[in-house]
Design a protein around this motif. Structure first.
Motif, PDB file in Angstrom:
ATOM      1  N   ASP A  93       0.829  -1.199   0.000  1.00 62.30           N
ATOM      2  CA  ASP A  93       0.000   0.000   0.000  1.00 62.30           C
ATOM      3  C   ASP A  93       0.865   1.251   0.000  1.00 62.30           C
ATOM      4  OD1 ASP A  93      -2.234  -1.668   0.148  1.00 62.30           O
ATOM      5  OD2 ASP A  93      -2.288  -1.602   2.343  1.00 62.30           O
ATOM      6  N   ILE A  94       0.237   2.405   0.122  1.00 63.78           N
ATOM      7  CA  ILE A  94       0.933   3.683   0.233  1.00 63.78           C
ATOM      8  C   ILE A  94       0.200   4.517   1.275  1.00 63.78           C
ATOM      9  CG2 ILE A  94       1.693   5.782  -0.975  1.00 63.78           C
ATOM     10  CD1 ILE A  94       1.384   4.169  -3.609  1.00 63.78           C
ATOM     11  N   TRP A  95       0.946   5.075   2.236  1.00 60.23           N
ATOM     12  CA  TRP A  95       0.342   5.939   3.242  1.00 60.23           C
ATOM     13  C   TRP A  95       0.354   7.388   2.774  1.00 60.23           C
ATOM     14  CZ3 TRP A  95       2.382   4.532   8.840  1.00 60.23           C
ATOM     15  CH2 TRP A  95       2.010   3.200   9.139  1.00 60.23           C
ATOM     16  N   ASP A 118     -10.476   5.290   6.978  1.00 57.36           N
ATOM     17  CA  ASP A 118     -10.943   4.965   5.640  1.00 57.36           C
ATOM     18  C   ASP A 118      -9.713   4.882   4.725  1.00 57.36           C
ATOM     19  OD1 ASP A 118     -12.559   4.457   3.473  1.00 57.36           O
ATOM     20  OD2 ASP A 118     -13.637   6.372   3.544  1.00 57.36           O
ATOM     21  N   ALA A 119      -9.904   4.445   3.498  1.00 59.42           N
ATOM     22  CA  ALA A 119      -8.790   4.326   2.548  1.00 59.42           C
ATOM     23  C   ALA A 119      -9.313   4.472   1.131  1.00 59.42           C
ATOM     24  CB  ALA A 119      -8.088   2.974   2.715  1.00 59.42           C
ATOM     25  N   TYR A 204      -4.981   1.780  -0.728  1.00 56.60           N
ATOM     26  CA  TYR A 204      -5.093   0.344  -0.472  1.00 56.60           C
ATOM     27  C   TYR A 204      -5.122  -0.381  -1.812  1.00 56.60           C
ATOM     28  CZ  TYR A 204      -7.062  -3.869   1.815  1.00 56.60           C
ATOM     29  OH  TYR A 204      -7.290  -5.129   2.298  1.00 56.60           O
ATOM     30  N   ARG A 205      -3.989  -0.975  -2.157  1.00 53.67           N
ATOM     31  CA  ARG A 205      -3.797  -1.511  -3.497  1.00 53.67           C
ATOM     32  C   ARG A 205      -4.533  -2.837  -3.698  1.00 53.67           C
ATOM     33  NH1 ARG A 205       0.674   0.125  -6.679  1.00 53.67           N
ATOM     34  NH2 ARG A 205       1.814   0.617  -4.765  1.00 53.67           N
ATOM     35  N   GLN A 206      -5.243  -2.920  -4.814  1.00 52.00           N
ATOM     36  CA  GLN A 206      -5.977  -4.137  -5.163  1.00 52.00           C
ATOM     37  C   GLN A 206      -5.364  -4.758  -6.414  1.00 52.00           C
ATOM     38  OE1 GLN A 206      -8.664  -4.989  -2.944  1.00 52.00           O
ATOM     39  NE2 GLN A 206      -7.408  -3.395  -2.006  1.00 52.00           N
TER      40      GLN A 206
END
Length: 333
Positions: A93-95, A118-119, A204-206
């Motif tokens: 992911d990335i913050w 949330d994201a 949030y990477r899918q």
């Protein structure tokens, strides 16, 4: 307020650097980053070591200790932490740069032990697909989160979690077969120490390699999944997970079996055990297994936790479990 970050890695060479950069570049930097690799076969370890040597934040890399799976991997990582607050992080992911700062504010309230945010859902090209809370059907109203609902439908995603360490240590060991975020969330709701941050603080990477994720799919794909053995097993495993969570909350004395919440959910799972022809647990009440599935669907607490989509899925699964998926085996332990 000091915080540590824990990251469980496995074959994460493609994205892990981007995630680490977003963490070390926070407006409030972490005290420590603990990374435990779960037996990667790619260049993850080499990449991590290189990043560690060039970083001004303390990073500890734990490797060569075998594959535990993501639940026990995070459990091991918790044991390394020393700071007051522990942030959970996925490897891909990335913050956002102010994630830590915004979430740490919530812990100024001594009653708060667990905070989640949330994201944004993004794809491999970092295109935004939507919001995570929209996907899990969560509003920003914490008073709508009660224990029975969080047990049935967890809306707290591990990649967005920050937990007070003292509370977290008290939840160890994480029970087998129950995702750590579901375990933490249920205990936090039961202890009335959960708070939420309405901001979208994680990208949030899918993608296909996600262990757990949230992707929006077309109607045709959803229909195909109904007839897929792997998806059938996943649906069955989810109800087994709820049953195990309920029993582990009793074991931890968060719930007692006379509690209306326990009675209601246990009856719901017993109803689902009929739908799945006894495969959720052999320990659930035998009297339910004698019931017809047509009687079950008219019970009040069956409909309480159901959507129109899940009603249709249950009908299909009830047929499948008695016909073409008759030999499907799921481990109840």
């Amino acid at each position: 307020m000091n915080y540590d970050v824990i990251i469980a890695t496995y074959n994460g060479e493609k994205y892990v650097i981007e995630q680490l950069e977003s963490i070390v570049n926070q407006t409030i930097k972490p005290t420590n980053i603990y990374i435990r690799d779960d037996g990667s076969q790619d260049n993850t370890i080499k990449i991590l070591e290189s990043f560690k040597n060039a970083c001004n934040v303390n990073i500890e890399i734990i490797s060569g200790q075998g594959n535990l799976g993501y639940i026990k991997n995070f459990e091991k990582l918790v044991g390394y932490t020393v700071s007051e607050i522990v942030f959970f992080s996925d490897q891909d992911d990335i913050w956002t740069e102010n994630k830590a700062a915004l979430m740490l504010c919530h812990f100024e309230n001594e009653k708060v032990n667990v905070n989640f945010s949330d994201a944004y859902l993004i794809n491999d090209k970092k295109e935004i697909l939507g919001g995570l809370w929209d996907y899990v059907r969560h509003t920003s109203k914490l008073d709508e989160i009660n224990l029975d609902k969080i047990i049935i439908n967890n809306i707290v995603t591990g990649a967005t979690l920050a937990v007070r360490r003292n509370f977290l240590i008290g939840l160890l060991p994480f029970p087998d077969s129950i995702p750590h975020d579901h375990w933490i969330a249920a205990n936090a709701v039961a202890s009335n120490c959960l708070s939420s941050c309405v901001d979208k603080l994680v990208l949030y990477r899918q993608h296909d390699n996600n262990q757990i994720g949230a992707t929006k799919t077309t109607l045709s794909i959803k229909l195909k999944r109904l007839f897929n053995r792997q998806k059938f097993n996943k649906r069955l495993a989810y109800y087994i997970q709820i049953h195990l969570l309920l029993e582990n909350l009793v074991k931890r004395e968060v719930l007692v079996k006379k509690d209306p919440i326990y009675i209601n959910i246990n009856e719901f799972i017993s109803n689902m055990n009929v739908i799945y022809n006894g495969r959720i647990s052999a320990d659930l009440s035998v009297k339910y297994l004698r019931c017809s599935i047509f009687i079950i669907i008219f019970k009040r607490n069956y409909f309480e936790f159901k959507t129109i989509k899940s009603l249709f899925t249950d009908f299909i699964d009830a047929i499948f479990v008695r016909t073409i998926f008759k030999k499907t085996n799921i481990n109840h332990n």
